[in-house]
Design an enzyme around this catalytic site. Structure first.
Site, PDB file in Angstrom:
ATOM      1  CB  SER A  45      -0.850  -0.032   1.276  1.00  0.00           C
ATOM      2  OG  SER A  45      -1.431   1.212   1.499  1.00  0.00           O
ATOM      3  CE1 TYR A  64      -3.978  -2.996   5.781  1.00  0.00           C
ATOM      4  CE2 TYR A  64      -3.643  -0.638   5.445  1.00  0.00           C
ATOM      5  CZ  TYR A  64      -3.839  -1.908   4.926  1.00  0.00           C
ATOM      6  OH  TYR A  64      -3.883  -2.094   3.566  1.00  0.00           O
ATOM      7  CE  LYS A  84      -1.562  -4.657   3.506  1.00  0.00           C
ATOM      8  NZ  LYS A  84      -1.764  -5.988   2.971  1.00  0.00           N
TER       9      LYS A  84
HETATM   10  P1  NAD Z   1     -10.977  -7.177   1.420  1.00  0.00           P
HETATM   11  O1  NAD Z   1     -11.165  -7.152   2.903  1.00  0.00           O
HETATM   12  O2  NAD Z   1     -12.147  -6.988   0.553  1.00  0.00           O
HETATM   13  O3  NAD Z   1     -10.236  -8.546   1.006  1.00  0.00           O
HETATM   14  C1  NAD Z   1      -9.364  -9.220   1.862  1.00  0.00           C
HETATM   15  C2  NAD Z   1      -9.820 -10.666   1.928  1.00  0.00           C
HETATM   16  O4  NAD Z   1      -8.940 -11.404   2.768  1.00  0.00           O
HETATM   17  C3  NAD Z   1     -11.229 -10.828   2.497  1.00  0.00           C
HETATM   18  O5  NAD Z   1     -12.002 -11.601   1.612  1.00  0.00           O
HETATM   19  C4  NAD Z   1     -11.025 -11.537   3.835  1.00  0.00           C
HETATM   20  O6  NAD Z   1     -12.097 -12.382   4.148  1.00  0.00           O
HETATM   21  C5  NAD Z   1      -9.723 -12.276   3.569  1.00  0.00           C
HETATM   22  N1  NAD Z   1      -8.919 -12.579   4.763  1.00  0.00           N
HETATM   23  C6  NAD Z   1      -8.552 -11.740   5.755  1.00  0.00           C
HETATM   24  N2  NAD Z   1      -7.791 -12.391   6.647  1.00  0.00           N
HETATM   25  C7  NAD Z   1      -7.686 -13.672   6.224  1.00  0.00           C
HETATM   26  C8  NAD Z   1      -7.045 -14.828   6.716  1.00  0.00           C
HETATM   27  N3  NAD Z   1      -6.367 -14.816   7.871  1.00  0.00           N
HETATM   28  N4  NAD Z   1      -7.126 -15.973   6.011  1.00  0.00           N
HETATM   29  C9  NAD Z   1      -7.828 -16.019   4.845  1.00  0.00           C
HETATM   30  N5  NAD Z   1      -8.461 -14.963   4.335  1.00  0.00           N
HETATM   31  C10 NAD Z   1      -8.389 -13.799   5.009  1.00  0.00           C
HETATM   32  O7  NAD Z   1      -9.843  -6.093   1.094  1.00  0.00           O
HETATM   33  P2  NAD Z   1      -9.319  -5.551  -0.324  1.00  0.00           P
HETATM   34  O8  NAD Z   1      -9.661  -4.112  -0.383  1.00  0.00           O
HETATM   35  O9  NAD Z   1      -9.688  -6.465  -1.413  1.00  0.00           O
HETATM   36  O10 NAD Z   1      -7.757  -5.626  -0.058  1.00  0.00           O
HETATM   37  C11 NAD Z   1      -6.968  -6.716  -0.489  1.00  0.00           C
HETATM   38  C12 NAD Z   1      -5.533  -6.497  -0.013  1.00  0.00           C
HETATM   39  O11 NAD Z   1      -5.065  -5.259  -0.527  1.00  0.00           O
HETATM   40  C13 NAD Z   1      -5.402  -6.413   1.499  1.00  0.00           C
HETATM   41  O12 NAD Z   1      -4.202  -7.043   1.881  1.00  0.00           O
HETATM   42  C14 NAD Z   1      -5.321  -4.922   1.757  1.00  0.00           C
HETATM   43  O13 NAD Z   1      -4.619  -4.630   2.928  1.00  0.00           O
HETATM   44  C15 NAD Z   1      -4.566  -4.447   0.517  1.00  0.00           C
HETATM   45  N6  NAD Z   1      -4.799  -3.039   0.202  1.00  0.00           N
HETATM   46  C16 NAD Z   1      -6.092  -2.579   0.081  1.00  0.00           C
HETATM   47  C17 NAD Z   1      -6.310  -1.218  -0.162  1.00  0.00           C
HETATM   48  C18 NAD Z   1      -7.706  -0.678  -0.252  1.00  0.00           C
HETATM   49  O14 NAD Z   1      -7.871   0.544  -0.077  1.00  0.00           O
HETATM   50  N7  NAD Z   1      -8.731  -1.486  -0.537  1.00  0.00           N
HETATM   51  C19 NAD Z   1      -5.223  -0.348  -0.320  1.00  0.00           C
HETATM   52  C20 NAD Z   1      -3.933  -0.858  -0.217  1.00  0.00           C
HETATM   53  C21 NAD Z   1      -3.723  -2.215   0.045  1.00  0.00           C
HETATM   54  N1  UFG Z   2     -12.444  11.107   3.632  1.00  0.00           N
HETATM   55  C1  UFG Z   2     -13.446  11.956   4.016  1.00  0.00           C
HETATM   56  N2  UFG Z   2     -14.594  11.424   4.512  1.00  0.00           N
HETATM   57  C2  UFG Z   2     -14.791  10.091   4.647  1.00  0.00           C
HETATM   58  C3  UFG Z   2     -13.750   9.203   4.240  1.00  0.00           C
HETATM   59  C4  UFG Z   2     -12.586   9.755   3.755  1.00  0.00           C
HETATM   60  O1  UFG Z   2     -13.305  13.176   3.921  1.00  0.00           O
HETATM   61  O2  UFG Z   2     -15.858   9.671   5.123  1.00  0.00           O
HETATM   62  C5  UFG Z   2     -11.210  11.673   3.044  1.00  0.00           C
HETATM   63  C6  UFG Z   2      -9.943  11.356   3.823  1.00  0.00           C
HETATM   64  O3  UFG Z   2      -9.733  12.297   4.839  1.00  0.00           O
HETATM   65  C7  UFG Z   2      -8.891  11.380   2.716  1.00  0.00           C
HETATM   66  C8  UFG Z   2      -9.651  10.886   1.483  1.00  0.00           C
HETATM   67  O4  UFG Z   2     -11.034  11.086   1.768  1.00  0.00           O
HETATM   68  O5  UFG Z   2      -8.488  12.703   2.476  1.00  0.00           O
HETATM   69  C9  UFG Z   2      -9.425   9.397   1.190  1.00  0.00           C
HETATM   70  O6  UFG Z   2      -9.695   8.649   2.367  1.00  0.00           O
HETATM   71  P1  UFG Z   2      -9.845   7.059   2.342  1.00  0.00           P
HETATM   72  O7  UFG Z   2     -10.168   6.625   3.735  1.00  0.00           O
HETATM   73  O8  UFG Z   2     -10.759   6.643   1.260  1.00  0.00           O
HETATM   74  O9  UFG Z   2      -8.391   6.568   1.903  1.00  0.00           O
HETATM   75  P2  UFG Z   2      -6.964   6.805   2.585  1.00  0.00           P
HETATM   76  O10 UFG Z   2      -6.120   7.529   1.595  1.00  0.00           O
HETATM   77  O11 UFG Z   2      -7.080   7.374   3.927  1.00  0.00           O
HETATM   78  O12 UFG Z   2      -6.450   5.311   2.758  1.00  0.00           O
HETATM   79  C10 UFG Z   2      -6.706   4.271   1.824  1.00  0.00           C
HETATM   80  C11 UFG Z   2      -6.784   2.939   2.562  1.00  0.00           C
HETATM   81  C12 UFG Z   2      -5.443   2.622   3.152  1.00  0.00           C
HETATM   82  C13 UFG Z   2      -4.418   2.619   2.056  1.00  0.00           C
HETATM   83  C14 UFG Z   2      -4.416   3.946   1.330  1.00  0.00           C
HETATM   84  C15 UFG Z   2      -3.467   3.934   0.168  1.00  0.00           C
HETATM   85  O13 UFG Z   2      -7.763   2.996   3.582  1.00  0.00           O
HETATM   86  O14 UFG Z   2      -5.481   1.353   3.742  1.00  0.00           O
HETATM   87  O15 UFG Z   2      -5.717   4.235   0.854  1.00  0.00           O
HETATM   88  O16 UFG Z   2      -3.812   2.971  -0.746  1.00  0.00           O
HETATM   89  F1  UFG Z   2      -3.217   2.409   2.605  1.00  0.00           F
END
Ligand code: NAD
Ligand code: UFG
Length: 343
Positions: free
Chosen positions: A125, A150, A154
């Site tokens: 991330s 969290y 990562k």
């Molecule tokens: P998500 O929660 O939709 O998907 C994660 C999946 O992993 C879920 O289906 C959950 O049930 C499964 N899981 C969690 N712990 C587990 C375990 N111990 N064993 C087996 N399965 C397990 O999240 P996502 O948004 O699809 O994210 C996927 C990956 O990308 C995650 O590692 C997340 O940290 C990373 N990531 C997401 C974002 C974002 O904003 N969505 C940004 C950066 C990185």
């Molecule tokens: N925001 C609001 N109101 C809300 C939610 C978010 O104003 O209800 C704002 C936040 O302050 C930020 C922007 O919208 O300025 C984006 O916020 P998000 O929570 O959607 O995303 P972040 O950038 O905070 O973080 C996300 C994931 C992290 C990941 C990161 C980079 O939650 O896990 O993107 O990929 F690490």
């Protein structure tokens, strides 16, 4: 290749499974459904046009459960999405986050190497950059101080995978640093399915648009950005999913250890996203300015040119498509997936 996709029932995982099949690969999904439903995979199978996608309700900390998968399938590489990802929850439950994400990944790595599969793509991330030392952020930007457990999982997992590669160069490992995934499959059949109140901006906006929440809270309008609200690099989840297919090709070519940003390179403020969403949906989003959210940074967007140069990957969708597809998913699934299985 036959790919073990951990967390494949989740948001990014389910979209990636579709792109894997579209590129001629197959997948075996391992997910404990802690933050997802198997319905996402049933629908992904429909989109792909296959009967089923092999699925194991397995926790990645469960050695025996992983062993069973390797006994039943030949696995060529692993795309590792499984993890807990709620920033705020990680502050109140650090042990659970370190156990799930770090212990889980260590158990998975052990199973992979015991079965001679030393190829992994890891979901990292932009959070690992902390308060970024440069904007746009290149992969050479030093990792920073994370503001929550969290983020540390990562950052630590990147280090663990790097050390693993340095100890054994038979591994091919790609660390993908995602920038704000949003959007949904254009069919509207699969999308993001947050549990409870969404933490992230786009699902909050779509829930306001559908009438489930009265207004959006905007966390601060006094940041040093053009309109004072936070700026991020929103990236369409289908583009992101395709980035994994490109990374697999790099693994097949024997890339060693490689790190890529997956983003568009463009920054949009919260207010920009609100107006793009209103334009795409025709729905007005009422909002209120609230105090800054702890741990947020002002601006975060990528320089994605390394992924383009080395992987041939580039995000093709703009903010319009992201808003259109997020809204299409929300409209067609006002309550998200209806989960039928027991948690
Ligand atoms: P998500 O929660 O939709 O998907 C994660 C999946 O992993 C879920 O289906 C959950 O049930 C499964 N899981 C969690 N712990 C587990 C375990 N111990 N064993 C087996 N399965 C397990 O999240 P996502 O948004 O699809 O994210 C996927 C990956 O990308 C995650 O590692 C997340 O940290 C990373 N990531 C997401 C974002 C974002 O904003 N969505 C940004 C950066 C990185
Ligand atoms: N925001 C609001 N109101 C809300 C939610 C978010 O104003 O209800 C704002 C936040 O302050 C930020 C922007 O919208 O300025 C984006 O916020 P998000 O929570 O959607 O995303 P972040 O950038 O905070 O973080 C996300 C994931 C992290 C990941 C990161 C980079 O939650 O896990 O993107 O990929 F690490």
């Amino acid at each position: 290749m036959n790919i073990l996709v951990t967390g494949g029932a989740g948001f990014i995982g389910s979209h990636t499974v579709i792109e894997l099949y579209a590129a001629g690969h197959t997948a075996v999904v391992a997910d404990n459904l802690s933050n997802s439903c198997q319905e996402s995979l049933r629908r992904a199978a429909q989109i792909i046009g296959t009967d089923t996608i092999p699925f194991y309700n397995v926790d990645i900390r469960d050695k025996a459960g992983l062993q069973e998968i390797f006994e039943q399938h030949t696995i060529d590489a692993c795309i590792h999405f499984a993890g807990l990802k709620a920033v705020g929850e990680s502050v109140s439950k650090p042990w659970e986050y370190y156990d799930n994400n770090i212990h889980g990944t260590l158990t998975l790595i052990d199973a992979l190497r015991q079965h001679g599969c030393k190829r992994m793509i890891f979901s990292s991330s932009a959070t690992v950059y902390g308060e970024p030392a440069e904007i746009p952020i290149t992969e050479n930007c030093p990792k920073g101080t994370c503001t929550n457990p969290y983020g540390w999982t990562k950052s630590m997992l990147e280090q663990i995978l790097t050390d693993l590669y340095h100890s054994d160069s038979a591994w091919n490992i790609v660390l993908l640093r995602y920038f704000n995934p949003i959007g949904a499959h254009p069919s509207g059949m699969i999308g993001e399915n947050p549990n409870g109140t969404p933490n992230n901006l786009m699902p909050y906006i779509t829930q306001v648009a559908i009438g489930q929440r009265p207004e959006l809270g905007i966390f601060g309008n006094d940041y040093p950005t053009p309109d004072g609200t936070g700026v991020r690099d929103y990236t369409h989840v289908v583009d992101l999913a395709k980035g994994h297919v490109s990374a697999l090709s790099a693994i097949e070519r024997g890339c060693g250890l490689a790190i890529y940003n997956l983003g568009t390179g463009k920054g949009y403020s919260v207010l920009d996203v609100v107006s793009a969403f209103e334009k795409a949906s025709g729905v007005k989003i009422p909002y209120r300015i609230k105090p800054r959210r702890a741990g947020d940074i002002a601006t975060c967007y990528s320089d994605p040119s390394k992924a383009e140069k080395e992987l041939g990957w580039k995000a093709l969708n703009g903010i319009e498509e992201m808003c259109r597809d997020s809204w299409n998913w929300q409209k067609k699934n006002p309550a998200g997936y209806i989960c039928t299985e027991q948690k």
